[in-house]
Design an enzyme around this catalytic site. Structure first.
Site, PDB file in Angstrom:
ATOM      1  N   GLU A  37      -5.366   5.355  11.523  1.00  0.00           N
ATOM      2  CA  GLU A  37      -5.665   4.130  11.144  1.00  0.00           C
ATOM      3  C   GLU A  37      -7.074   3.923  12.045  1.00  0.00           C
ATOM      4  O   GLU A  37      -7.178   3.950  13.113  1.00  0.00           O
ATOM      5  CB  GLU A  37      -4.804   3.086  11.482  1.00  0.00           C
ATOM      6  CG  GLU A  37      -4.762   2.016  10.529  1.00  0.00           C
ATOM      7  CD  GLU A  37      -4.327   2.421   9.044  1.00  0.00           C
ATOM      8  OE1 GLU A  37      -4.934   2.662   7.959  1.00  0.00           O
ATOM      9  OE2 GLU A  37      -2.855   2.483   8.714  1.00  0.00           O
ATOM     10  N   SER A  71     -10.192  -9.768 -17.556  1.00  0.00           N
ATOM     11  CA  SER A  71      -9.158  -9.369 -16.617  1.00  0.00           C
ATOM     12  C   SER A  71      -7.864  -9.908 -16.893  1.00  0.00           C
ATOM     13  O   SER A  71      -7.830 -10.952 -17.066  1.00  0.00           O
ATOM     14  CB  SER A  71      -9.574  -9.693 -15.346  1.00  0.00           C
ATOM     15  OG  SER A  71      -8.718  -9.748 -14.390  1.00  0.00           O
ATOM     16  N   ALA A 126      -2.454  -7.028  -0.035  1.00  0.00           N
ATOM     17  CA  ALA A 126      -1.030  -6.507   0.808  1.00  0.00           C
ATOM     18  C   ALA A 126      -1.435  -4.913   1.751  1.00  0.00           C
ATOM     19  O   ALA A 126      -0.568  -4.590   2.430  1.00  0.00           O
ATOM     20  CB  ALA A 126       0.009  -6.248   0.063  1.00  0.00           C
ATOM     21  N   SER A 130      -6.203  -2.216  -3.201  1.00  0.00           N
ATOM     22  CA  SER A 130      -6.474  -2.495  -4.519  1.00  0.00           C
ATOM     23  C   SER A 130      -8.085  -2.478  -5.092  1.00  0.00           C
ATOM     24  O   SER A 130      -8.240  -1.970  -6.128  1.00  0.00           O
ATOM     25  CB  SER A 130      -5.875  -4.077  -5.092  1.00  0.00           C
ATOM     26  OG  SER A 130      -6.394  -4.897  -3.967  1.00  0.00           O
ATOM     27  N   SER A 131      -8.618  -2.808  -3.968  1.00  0.00           N
ATOM     28  CA  SER A 131     -10.186  -2.894  -4.226  1.00  0.00           C
ATOM     29  C   SER A 131     -10.923  -1.498  -4.452  1.00  0.00           C
ATOM     30  O   SER A 131     -11.695  -1.370  -5.440  1.00  0.00           O
ATOM     31  CB  SER A 131     -10.850  -3.869  -3.362  1.00  0.00           C
ATOM     32  OG  SER A 131     -10.588  -3.409  -1.958  1.00  0.00           O
ATOM     33  N   ASP A 175      -9.849   5.194   1.398  1.00  0.00           N
ATOM     34  CA  ASP A 175      -9.137   4.452   0.405  1.00  0.00           C
ATOM     35  C   ASP A 175      -9.697   5.133  -0.963  1.00  0.00           C
ATOM     36  O   ASP A 175      -8.884   5.386  -1.839  1.00  0.00           O
ATOM     37  CB  ASP A 175      -9.404   2.981   0.445  1.00  0.00           C
ATOM     38  CG  ASP A 175      -9.071   2.503   1.718  1.00  0.00           C
ATOM     39  OD1 ASP A 175      -8.136   2.962   2.296  1.00  0.00           O
ATOM     40  OD2 ASP A 175      -9.242   1.269   2.143  1.00  0.00           O
TER      41      ASP A 175
HETATM   42  C1  GLA Z   1      -9.605  -0.258   5.313  1.00  0.00           C
HETATM   43  C2  GLA Z   1     -10.660   0.597   5.127  1.00  0.00           C
HETATM   44  C3  GLA Z   1     -10.374   1.942   5.361  1.00  0.00           C
HETATM   45  C4  GLA Z   1      -9.772   2.299   6.728  1.00  0.00           C
HETATM   46  C5  GLA Z   1      -8.718   1.433   6.985  1.00  0.00           C
HETATM   47  C6  GLA Z   1      -8.322   1.409   8.422  1.00  0.00           C
HETATM   48  O1  GLA Z   1      -8.465   0.064   4.607  1.00  0.00           O
HETATM   49  O2  GLA Z   1     -11.054   0.315   3.752  1.00  0.00           O
HETATM   50  O3  GLA Z   1     -11.704   2.735   5.340  1.00  0.00           O
HETATM   51  O4  GLA Z   1     -11.001   2.181   7.746  1.00  0.00           O
HETATM   52  O5  GLA Z   1      -9.046  -0.165   6.899  1.00  0.00           O
HETATM   53  O6  GLA Z   1      -7.739   2.583   8.662  1.00  0.00           O
END
Ligand code: GLA
Length: 385
Positions: A37, A71, A126, A130-131, A175
Site C-alpha cells: 500500500e 448512466s 469503498a 471503481s474509478s 488500480d
Molecule cells: C489509491 C491509488 C493507488 C495506490 C493506492 C494506495 O488506490 O489510486 O495508485 O497508490 O491508493 O496503495
C-alpha cells in the site's frame, strides 16, 4: 445483481435509450489489494487482485461528433461534442469517461462520436477502485469502437494519464494495471517500476473478504498528494531515485538526517516493499501464518507510520484480526475510509462475516458490509449479438 444479469441490463437499457443495439460491450473489474500500500508511486511492489464486481459499458459509434452517455447508476444521461470534453458544466460522474476520450485525443487517436450506456456493481467510494474500473472499461469500449490496437498495459497506463492530466490526482499504476491485467484465482505481483507482473495463486481454501466500514473517504485527495510529496522528499534526502531504491539499513543509517514525519513515511514504504515480497514468498510455500503476520503488520504501519487510517478502519482491522478463521487483516487503498481486507479460511467465512459485522456495528453504531470477493479476470470487450 450477478454480472450476467448486469451485462444484460446494460444492453437492454442501451436498446431502449438509443433504439438500436450496441455493437460492443466492455467490462472492467474493481480490485482488492492483498498487500503493498502506497508503494506503487514509489516504484515499488504491490499484490492486488481483480474482483468479480465490475463496470460495464455498452456502445456503438456514430457518424457525427456527438457523444451521449447514459448512466444507470446515476439515473442520468449527458450529451456533448468532442470539442467539449473539458466543459465544466457537464455532470461530474461523466468526468472519468470524458477523461478517457481527452487522453486518447492527446495521444493523437482519431475520435468519433458514440452512444454509450454505463453501469456497475463495484461499491463506490469503498476502496475497490471503481474509478479505475470506469477508466479501463472506457478504454476497452473505445479500443473496440475506434479500432485502436492497445495492449492491456497500455490501456492501464492511459487510464493513469486520465487521473494525472484530467482529474488532477497523481495516483500510482496499481488500480488500472490490475483492472486490465487481472487473472481468475490469482493475485498479481506488480513491479511498479518495470511493470513486470507475476501471477500469484490465491491458495486453495483461502477467501478474500473486504470489510467495508461504511465511512467514505474524506480528505483523501489532498492527503494523498501530501503523502506522495513526503515520499519524494524522503527519496531526495536519501539520494535515491525513488523509495524503491532505499533499504531498511539505509534508513537506519540516515535516521537523524530525515525530519521525523518524513522518516515515518519512508519507513512504512521501505518496509512495505519488503513485506510484499515476503508475502509472495510465504504464499508460495503455503506458510499462511507468516502471510497473516505480515498483513497485520502492514495495517499497524499504515496506521502509525503512514498515518492514513481512521478510527473506524482501526476498529474493523482489530476486530477482524481477532476473529476465528482469520489469516490476516489490514486497511486497504488510499486511506481515510473504505474497507479492510481480510484473508479468511473458506470454512469460517460465514461465521467470520457475521461476527465481524456484529461487533463492528455495535462498536461504532454504523452499518458495515462484508463482501466475499473472488479473484477474477481483468478487463475485456466483446461484440454484441
Ligand atoms: C489509491 C491509488 C493507488 C495506490 C493506492 C494506495 O488506490 O489510486 O495508485 O497508490 O491508493 O496503495
Amino acid at each position: 445483481m450477478t454480472n450476467a444479469d448486469l451485462q444484460t441490463a446494460v444492453i437492454e437499457a442501451f436498446k431502449q435509450q438509443y433504439r438500436a443495439a450496441p455493437s460492443h460491450i466492455a467490462r472492467a473489474p474493481g480490485r482488492v489489494n492483498v498487500i503493498g500500500e502506497h508503494t506503487d508511486y514509489n516504484e515499488g511492489f504491490v499484490l492486488p487482485a481483480a474482483i468479480e464486481q465490475a463496470i460495464y459499458i455498452a456502445g456503438r459509434v456514430r457518424d457525427d461528433e456527438r457523444v451521449t452517455i447514459q448512466s444507470l447508476d446515476y439515473h442520468d444521461s449527458t450529451t456533448f461534442t468532442l470539442d467539449q470534453l473539458k466543459d465544466s458544466s457537464l455532470p461530474a460522474w461523466s468526468g472519468y469517461l470524458r477523461g478517457v476520450l481527452w487522453v486518447l485525443a492527446q495521444e493523437c487517436h482519431d475520435l468519433r462520436g458514440m452512444d454509450l450506456t454505463v453501469a456497475g456493481n463495484v461499491p463506490l467510494g469503498a476502496g475497490f477502485s471503481s474509478s479505475a474500473a470506469v477508466e479501463v472499461a472506457m478504454m476497452e469500449i473505445c479500443s473496440a469502437l475506434l479500432h485502436l490496437k492497445l495492449a492491456q498495459k497500455d490501456k492501464a497506463l492511459l487510464g493513469v494519464q486520465v487521473e494525472h492530466k484530467f482529474i488532477g490526482i497523481r495516483s500510482g499504476v496499481m488500480d488500472q494495471m490490475i483492472s486490465a491485467c487481472g487473472e481468475e484465482d490469482h493475485a498479481l505481483l506488480l513491479d511498479c517500476r518495470s511493470l513486470e507482473t507475476k501471477l500469484v495463486p490465491i491458495p486453495y481454501g483461502v477467501s478474500l473478504l473486504a470489510c467495508d466500514t461504511s465511512k467514505r473517504r474524506e480528505l483523501v485527495n489532498s492527503e494523498y498528494g501530501k503523502r506522495r510529496e513526503q515520499c519524494e522528499e524522503a527519496a531526495r534526502l536519501l539520494g535515491v531515485k525513488a523509495l524503491r531504491d532505499a533499504t531498511p539499513e539505509m534508513l537506519k543509517a540516515n535516521a537523524d538526517r530525515l525530519p521525523e514525519v518524513i522518516r515515518k513515511r519512508a519507513t512504512h514504504v521501505v518496509n512495505e516493499d519488503v513485506r510484499t515480497l515476503a508475502v509472495v514468498e510465504a504464499l508460495s510455500k503455503g506458510d499462511l501464518a507468516t502471510v497473516g503476520k505480515l498483513i497485520n503488520e502492514g495495517h499497524e504501519s499504515l496506521s502509525k507510520l503512514f498515518e492514513i487510517s481512521i478510527r473506524e478502519l482501526d476498529i474493523m482491522a482489530e476486530i477482524a484480526q481477532h476473529t476465528d478463521g482469520v489469516i490476516g487483516a489490514r486497511m486497504m487503498g488510499g486511506g481515510f475510509g473504505g474497507a479492510v481486507i481480510a484473508l479468511v479460511h473458506d470454512q469460517a467465512v460465514e461465521q467470520f462475516s457475521a461476527e465481524v459485522k456484529g461487533q463492528y456495528d455495535a462498536a461504532t453504531g454504523l452499518e458495515s458490509t462484508i463482501y466475499v470477493t473472488k479473484a477474477g479476470a481483468g478487463s475485456s470487450v466483446e461484440k454484441v449479438g
